[in-house]
Design an enzyme around this catalytic site. Structure first.
Site, PDB file in Angstrom:
ATOM      1  N   ASP A  10       0.875  -1.173   0.000  1.00  0.00           N
ATOM      2  CA  ASP A  10       0.000   0.000   0.000  1.00  0.00           C
ATOM      3  C   ASP A  10       0.912   1.222   0.000  1.00  0.00           C
ATOM      4  OD1 ASP A  10      -2.337   1.635   0.395  1.00  0.00           O
ATOM      5  OD2 ASP A  10      -1.892   1.760   2.523  1.00  0.00           O
ATOM      6  N   SER A  11       0.320   2.399  -0.135  1.00  0.00           N
ATOM      7  CA  SER A  11       1.102   3.626  -0.031  1.00  0.00           C
ATOM      8  C   SER A  11       1.614   3.818   1.389  1.00  0.00           C
ATOM      9  CB  SER A  11       0.216   4.812  -0.391  1.00  0.00           C
ATOM     10  OG  SER A  11      -0.915   4.802   0.454  1.00  0.00           O
ATOM     11  N   TYR A  42      -0.624   8.390  -2.091  1.00  0.00           N
ATOM     12  CA  TYR A  42      -0.760   8.082  -3.519  1.00  0.00           C
ATOM     13  C   TYR A  42      -1.996   8.791  -4.092  1.00  0.00           C
ATOM     14  CZ  TYR A  42       2.622   4.133  -3.706  1.00  0.00           C
ATOM     15  OH  TYR A  42       3.748   3.341  -3.704  1.00  0.00           O
ATOM     16  N   GLY A  43      -2.954   9.047  -3.211  1.00  0.00           N
ATOM     17  CA  GLY A  43      -4.258   9.579  -3.643  1.00  0.00           C
ATOM     18  C   GLY A  43      -4.202  10.911  -4.363  1.00  0.00           C
ATOM     19  N   CYS A  74      -4.274  -1.332  -1.976  1.00  0.00           N
ATOM     20  CA  CYS A  74      -4.494   0.112  -2.076  1.00  0.00           C
ATOM     21  C   CYS A  74      -5.407   0.336  -3.268  1.00  0.00           C
ATOM     22  CB  CYS A  74      -3.139   0.793  -2.297  1.00  0.00           C
ATOM     23  SG  CYS A  74      -3.242   2.541  -2.679  1.00  0.00           S
ATOM     24  N   ASN A  75      -6.505   1.036  -3.058  1.00  0.00           N
ATOM     25  CA  ASN A  75      -7.443   1.281  -4.162  1.00  0.00           C
ATOM     26  C   ASN A  75      -6.808   2.171  -5.230  1.00  0.00           C
ATOM     27  OD1 ASN A  75     -10.561   0.505  -3.481  1.00  0.00           O
ATOM     28  ND2 ASN A  75      -9.335   0.750  -1.657  1.00  0.00           N
ATOM     29  N   GLU A 155      -4.889   8.778   9.601  1.00  0.00           N
ATOM     30  CA  GLU A 155      -3.443   8.656   9.886  1.00  0.00           C
ATOM     31  C   GLU A 155      -3.071   9.384  11.169  1.00  0.00           C
ATOM     32  OE1 GLU A 155      -0.708   7.402   8.126  1.00  0.00           O
ATOM     33  OE2 GLU A 155      -1.721   6.656   6.329  1.00  0.00           O
ATOM     34  N   CYS A 187     -11.169   2.928  -0.216  1.00  0.00           N
ATOM     35  CA  CYS A 187      -9.820   3.243   0.254  1.00  0.00           C
ATOM     36  C   CYS A 187      -9.548   2.306   1.423  1.00  0.00           C
ATOM     37  CB  CYS A 187      -9.751   4.704   0.707  1.00  0.00           C
ATOM     38  SG  CYS A 187      -8.211   5.130   1.525  1.00  0.00           S
ATOM     39  N   THR A 188      -8.348   1.737   1.455  1.00  0.00           N
ATOM     40  CA  THR A 188      -8.083   0.717   2.476  1.00  0.00           C
ATOM     41  C   THR A 188      -7.905   1.319   3.882  1.00  0.00           C
ATOM     42  OG1 THR A 188      -5.766   0.721   1.767  1.00  0.00           O
ATOM     43  CG2 THR A 188      -7.181  -1.021   0.904  1.00  0.00           C
ATOM     44  N   HIS A 189      -7.903   2.642   3.984  1.00  0.00           N
ATOM     45  CA  HIS A 189      -7.904   3.265   5.314  1.00  0.00           C
ATOM     46  C   HIS A 189      -9.312   3.230   5.940  1.00  0.00           C
ATOM     47  CE1 HIS A 189      -4.063   5.004   4.159  1.00  0.00           C
ATOM     48  NE2 HIS A 189      -3.936   5.569   5.346  1.00  0.00           N
TER      49      HIS A 189
HETATM   50  N1  DGL Z   1      -4.870   3.418   1.151  1.00  0.00           N
HETATM   51  C1  DGL Z   1      -4.922   4.127  -0.118  1.00  0.00           C
HETATM   52  C2  DGL Z   1      -6.108   3.626  -0.949  1.00  0.00           C
HETATM   53  O1  DGL Z   1      -6.667   2.570  -0.690  1.00  0.00           O
HETATM   54  C3  DGL Z   1      -5.061   5.625   0.026  1.00  0.00           C
HETATM   55  C4  DGL Z   1      -3.985   6.341   0.747  1.00  0.00           C
HETATM   56  C5  DGL Z   1      -3.221   7.305  -0.107  1.00  0.00           C
HETATM   57  O2  DGL Z   1      -3.764   8.310  -0.589  1.00  0.00           O
HETATM   58  O3  DGL Z   1      -2.051   7.066  -0.254  1.00  0.00           O
HETATM   59  O4  DGL Z   1      -6.474   4.288  -1.887  1.00  0.00           O
END
Ligand code: DGL
Length: 271
Positions: A10-11, A42-43, A74-75, A155, A187-189
């Site tokens: 993931d990011s 990454y978003g 990570c989506n 976060e 989003c995996t968060h």
């Molecule tokens: N966990 C990432 C996702 O599932 C998002 C976090 C990011 O923006 O890096 O998209």
């Protein structure tokens, strides 16, 4: 090969929600987790950059850690880099993204047709969820809302408090999501705040996230490819590409047990 670990990336630490579901569904498997915290988030990054990062990480997981399968937890990376990675590794390893299992779960629920999606800006603007739903579930409509403040909020440790309730309520009351029957937590968060989202909707909206759905899909793939491990052979290992004092604590919240995060900057020459 069966004793080799499953590689997950993931990011940052969001993908630990997915890693935790995988570890519960398949306790005999060893995991190697890589969180690219040096490049978080990454978003807000371009597709090209996310592809380059994802390729570097997948090479590390396959060539250095000898993983038998890769999970893009990570989506944003799934939307930007899944096909690219699959083509780069020429189908030699199972590579699984977090988007397809959610689409499959939605297809199995024909009564759900008004679908909402919350995710990062890059995931929404990639149009990947919208396109896959249009193709696989043509009866459904999809309404999207980018919710970029949720990742930094989570976060920073804000969940189950007034700040998170206010921000979540603010986003979910947006007219884009009016009248939805299902909501994709893209989003995996977001599984960290799933309970608060359920409470906002008073359990009247069906939520889909990529934890258990993905773990079951991965188990099915490994079984089919005869790649399941019959006995635990190594402990899990967790790497991040940059250290921040919050990460270790947040990581435990995401993974739901204590873990040892190691700093490994695969981007630095000589690593
Ligand atoms: N966990 C990432 C996702 O599932 C998002 C976090 C990011 O923006 O890096 O998209």
């Amino acid at each position: 090969m069966n004793n080799n670990p499953i590689g997950i990336f993931d990011s940052g630490i969001g993908g630990l929600t997915v890693a935790n579901a995988i570890s519960k569904a398949m306790p005999k498997e060893s995991l190697v987790y890589f969180g690219d915290t040096a490049h978080l988030p990454y978003g807000e990054k371009s597709k090209d950059l996310i592809r380059e990062y994802s390729l570097g990480i997948s090479k590390f997981l396959l060539e250095v850690k000898h993983c038998k399968a890769i999970v893009i937890a990570c989506n944003t990376a799934s939307a930007a880099a899944y096909e690219y990675l699959r083509d780069s590794h020429k189908g030699s390893y199972p590579i699984i993204n977090v988007i397809d299992p959610i689409i499959e779960a939605l297809v199995e629920r024909p009564e759900l047709n008004k679908i909402g999606l919350i995710a990062t800006n890059t995931t929404i603007s990639s149009g990947v969820y919208q396109e896959k739903i249009r193709r696989r579930k043509p009866s459904a409509s999809i309404n999207t809302l980018a919710t970029p403040l949720l990742v930094p909020m989570i976060e920073e440790g804000y969940a189950n408090d007034n700040i998170s309730r206010t921000l979540i309520g603010n986003y979910l009351s947006n007219e884009a999501l009016e009248g939805i029957e299902a909501l994709i937590l893209g989003c995996t968060h977001y599984p960290i705040i799933r309970k608060e989202i359920e409470e906002y909707y008073e359990q009247q909206v069906q939520l889909f996230d990529s934890t258990d759905i993905l773990a079951n899909k991965l188990k099915w793939i490994l079984e089919k490819e005869d790649l399941l491990c019959s006995e635990r052979s190594a402990p899990n290992s967790f790497y991040i590409s940059d250290m921040n004092p919050h990460f270790a604590k947040s990581a435990e919240r995401f993974f739901q047990e204590s873990i040892n995060l190691e700093l490994l900057n695969i981007w630095k020459e000589g690593q």
